[in-house]
Design an enzyme around this catalytic site. Sequence first.
Site, short mmCIF file in Angstrom:
data_model
loop_
_atom_site.label_atom_id
_atom_site.label_comp_id
_atom_site.label_asym_id
_atom_site.label_seq_id
_atom_site.Cartn_x
_atom_site.Cartn_y
_atom_site.Cartn_z
CE LYS A 1 62.89 58.72 13.46
NZ LYS A 1 64.65 58.25 13.68
CE1 TYR B 1 67.42 62.24 12.67
CE2 TYR B 1 66.01 62.66 10.46
CZ TYR B 1 66.59 62.54 11.90
OH TYR B 1 65.32 61.31 12.47
CG ASN C 1 65.27 54.89 15.37
OD1 ASN C 1 64.21 56.26 14.70
ND2 ASN C 1 65.69 55.34 15.89
CG HIS D 1 62.95 63.24 16.04
ND1 HIS D 1 64.55 62.98 16.56
CD2 HIS D 1 62.35 64.74 16.88
CE1 HIS D 1 65.12 64.51 16.49
NE2 HIS D 1 64.07 64.96 17.01
CD GLU E 1 65.14 68.17 17.15
OE1 GLU E 1 66.14 67.94 16.92
OE2 GLU E 1 64.12 67.37 17.93
P1 IDP Z 1 67.89 59.65 18.48
O1 IDP Z 1 66.84 59.68 17.15
O2 IDP Z 1 67.75 58.33 19.05
O3 IDP Z 1 67.71 60.50 18.50
P2 IDP Z 1 70.64 60.04 16.09
O4 IDP Z 1 71.69 58.89 17.13
O5 IDP Z 1 70.30 61.21 17.15
O6 IDP Z 1 69.71 59.21 17.11
O7 IDP Z 1 70.50 59.34 15.37
C1 IDP Z 1 69.48 59.79 14.52
C2 IDP Z 1 68.58 58.85 13.33
O8 IDP Z 1 69.65 58.35 12.66
C3 IDP Z 1 68.34 57.40 14.50
O9 IDP Z 1 66.99 57.95 15.43
C4 IDP Z 1 68.24 56.84 13.08
O10 IDP Z 1 66.85 56.76 13.26
C5 IDP Z 1 69.09 57.02 12.13
N1 IDP Z 1 70.69 56.87 13.15
C6 IDP Z 1 71.45 57.01 13.99
N2 IDP Z 1 72.52 55.86 14.03
C7 IDP Z 1 72.25 54.68 12.89
C8 IDP Z 1 73.09 54.01 12.60
O11 IDP Z 1 73.96 52.60 13.02
N3 IDP Z 1 72.60 53.67 11.14
C9 IDP Z 1 71.60 53.76 10.56
N4 IDP Z 1 70.50 54.60 11.77
C10 IDP Z 1 71.54 54.77 12.16
MG MG Z 2 68.98 62.23 17.88
#
Ligand code: IDP
Ligand code: MG
Length: 149
Positions: free
Chosen positions: A9, A49, A112, A115, A126
Amino acid sequence: MERTFIMIKPDGVQRHLTGEIIHRFESKGFTLVGLKMMQVSRELAEKHYGVHKQRPFFNSLIEFITSAPVIAMVWEGESVVTAARNIIGATNPVTAAPGSIRGDLGVSIGRNLIHGSDAIETAQTEVALWFQEEELISWKPVRHSWLYE
Ligand code: IDP
Ligand code: MG
């Protein structure tokens, strides 16, 4: 052989962690079969997304992903989808296990770093969304027989 979609990212690129992150997948034993740097369009980000469209963080997530370049990759190997999720760690870097990318390198759920596809079917969708077939290169690394029995 199984494939998964991995994206560094914008925070990973801006923090100059690209090499560190790629190194973890290479040294684990996975094979890079596609890679490109991209400035992601809003359309692509919203498709990628789409499952999170109703979530409160959706707009800020799209803003973030389109704010600066990303590195899009396809990695190949046995059980790579599950293994990559473990290498990446839990969504929130605060609770992600030490030793994982998010556990070692991140501090905030909205930054974070990376992805990774969450299931084999998602990976197929994807990979097809982010890469043309001709952008992916099938090759057999010489180390293959030293990685797999
Ligand atoms: P993942 O990336 O571990 O699969 P997902 O639940 O699919 O996690 O969420 C996609 C992305 O959305 C996350 O990697 C993160 O960047 C963002 N995200 C998820 N939950 C939150 C939140 O509670 N606050 C802000 N960003 C979030
Ligand atoms: Mg995810």
